[in-house]
Design a protein around this motif. Sequence first.
Motif, mmCIF file in Angstrom:
data_model
loop_
_atom_site.group_PDB
_atom_site.id
_atom_site.type_symbol
_atom_site.label_atom_id
_atom_site.label_comp_id
_atom_site.label_asym_id
_atom_site.label_seq_id
_atom_site.Cartn_x
_atom_site.Cartn_y
_atom_site.Cartn_z
ATOM 1 N N SER A 16 47.932 26.706 29.619
ATOM 2 C CA SER A 16 46.976 25.846 30.327
ATOM 3 C C SER A 16 47.592 25.414 31.644
ATOM 4 O O SER A 16 48.782 25.615 31.887
ATOM 5 N N ASP A 17 46.781 24.836 32.468
ATOM 6 C CA ASP A 17 47.255 24.173 33.688
ATOM 7 C C ASP A 17 48.068 25.089 34.602
ATOM 8 O O ASP A 17 49.121 24.712 35.114
ATOM 9 N N LEU A 18 47.555 26.294 34.772
ATOM 10 C CA LEU A 18 48.215 27.210 35.713
ATOM 11 C C LEU A 18 47.898 26.799 37.152
ATOM 12 O O LEU A 18 48.693 27.017 38.053
ATOM 13 N N GLY A 49 42.289 25.441 29.768
ATOM 14 C CA GLY A 49 41.815 24.639 30.896
ATOM 15 C C GLY A 49 42.724 24.627 32.105
ATOM 16 O O GLY A 49 43.933 24.808 32.016
ATOM 17 N N ASP A 50 42.083 24.437 33.253
ATOM 18 C CA ASP A 50 42.777 24.417 34.533
ATOM 19 C C ASP A 50 43.568 25.703 34.786
ATOM 20 O O ASP A 50 44.708 25.680 35.255
ATOM 21 N N LEU A 51 42.903 26.809 34.486
ATOM 22 C CA LEU A 51 43.431 28.105 34.927
ATOM 23 C C LEU A 51 43.477 28.108 36.450
ATOM 24 O O LEU A 51 44.430 28.577 37.054
ATOM 25 N N GLY A 87 38.896 23.128 32.082
ATOM 26 C CA GLY A 87 39.731 21.981 32.387
ATOM 27 C C GLY A 87 38.957 21.047 33.299
ATOM 28 O O GLY A 87 37.789 21.293 33.614
ATOM 29 N N ASN A 88 39.618 20.000 33.746
ATOM 30 C CA ASN A 88 38.936 19.049 34.627
ATOM 31 C C ASN A 88 38.788 19.601 36.037
ATOM 32 O O ASN A 88 38.100 19.031 36.864
ATOM 33 N N ARG A 89 39.428 20.722 36.330
ATOM 34 C CA ARG A 89 39.326 21.305 37.664
ATOM 35 C C ARG A 89 38.441 22.533 37.716
ATOM 36 O O ARG A 89 37.892 22.851 38.756
ATOM 37 N N LEU A 122 42.173 21.382 22.712
ATOM 38 C CA LEU A 122 41.501 20.558 23.724
ATOM 39 C C LEU A 122 42.157 20.811 25.077
ATOM 40 O O LEU A 122 43.315 21.236 25.121
ATOM 41 N N HIS A 123 41.422 20.491 26.136
ATOM 42 C CA HIS A 123 42.132 20.494 27.414
ATOM 43 C C HIS A 123 43.098 19.324 27.462
ATOM 44 O O HIS A 123 44.250 19.475 27.877
ATOM 45 N N GLY A 124 42.616 18.143 27.069
ATOM 46 C CA GLY A 124 43.498 16.970 26.994
ATOM 47 C C GLY A 124 43.003 15.786 27.801
ATOM 48 O O GLY A 124 43.425 14.650 27.557
ATOM 49 N N GLY A 203 46.714 20.550 26.909
ATOM 50 C CA GLY A 203 47.491 20.512 28.147
ATOM 51 C C GLY A 203 47.123 19.269 28.927
ATOM 52 O O GLY A 203 47.088 18.181 28.391
ATOM 53 N N HIS A 204 46.890 19.451 30.184
ATOM 54 C CA HIS A 204 46.364 18.457 31.117
ATOM 55 C C HIS A 204 47.374 17.441 31.645
ATOM 56 O O HIS A 204 47.399 17.157 32.831
ATOM 57 N N THR A 205 48.187 16.857 30.768
ATOM 58 C CA THR A 205 49.063 15.772 31.234
ATOM 59 C C THR A 205 50.304 16.293 31.960
ATOM 60 O O THR A 205 51.001 15.522 32.621
#
Length: 247
Positions: A16-18, A49-51, A87-89, A122-124, A203-205
Motif C-alpha cells: 500500500s501507499d506507493l 490503497g494509495d497506489l 486509498g484516500n488519494r 482496510l486502507h486505514g 496501510g495509510h499511517t
Amino acid sequence: MQSSLLNPVTQSFFISDLHLCPTRPAITGVFFDFLRGPAAQADALYILGDLFEYWAGDDDDTPFNQSIVAALKEYSGRGIPLYLMHGNRDFLIGEQFAAATGAKLLQDPTLLDLYGIPTLLLHGDTLCTDDVKYIAFRTKVRDPAYQQQFLAQPLAARKQIIAGLRAENAGEKQQKSETIMDVVAATVDAVFRRHGYPRMIHGHTHRPALHHHAVDDKSCERWVLADWYDRGSYLLCDAGDCRSIAL
Ligand code: MN
C-alpha cells in the motif's frame, strides 16, 4: 526441496501507499521490478490503497499512468489475482481502470479468509477517527453522487481542484499532531469486534509495525504496511504467519 516443486506456492502479498507519481521515477522502477520479480511468486497481490499519489479519473491517460496500467495488466495477465482497494488519494479509480489492468476492486473493508485466518483488509484512514475534519471530507467525497458530479467536469478542471486540495492539505498536515493522524485504539477495537477478529492488515499511517491487541480477551494482530517513499516493501502472508520484506 522436491516438495517445494510439487506443492503449489501458497502465499499472498500485500502492499500500500506507493504514492506513485511521475516526480519519483525511482520508486516506480522499484514497483515494476517488484511485479516482475518477487510478486510473480504470489498467489494473489493485494494493493491496499494509495497506489497513486492522486487519481483524477480513469480518463487521465498520461504516459505515466499508461505505464502503470500496462505493468499491472502484464502482471494480472500471468493469471495471478490482483486486487485493488481505494486509498484516500486514489479513491476515484474506477471500473475502467480495473478492466484495463485486470484488477478487481475491493470494498474497504474486506474480510478475507487468509489460509484459515479471518483477516480484515482496510486502507486505514477509517481508523484515524480523531481527524474529524478528514472523516467529514471522506464522507463527502466517497458519496457516489458527489463523485459523479466531480467526474463530469473536464479533466483539466478536476486536476486543478485536486492540485488546490493537495496544496491546502500539505499546509494542514504540518499543523496536525502526530496523534491525530494515527489510528484510534477504541476504533481499532470496535472494528475487530464488528468483523470477528483476529487479524487486520492496513496501510495509510506510514508507520509500519505489527501491533498486538487484546480485544474482548481475544488476542488480535494488526499489521501496518510501510509506505514506499524511501524504499519498497511488502507483507508476505502464508499459512504460517505474515512477515514484512524490504525490497
Ligand atoms: Mn492513505
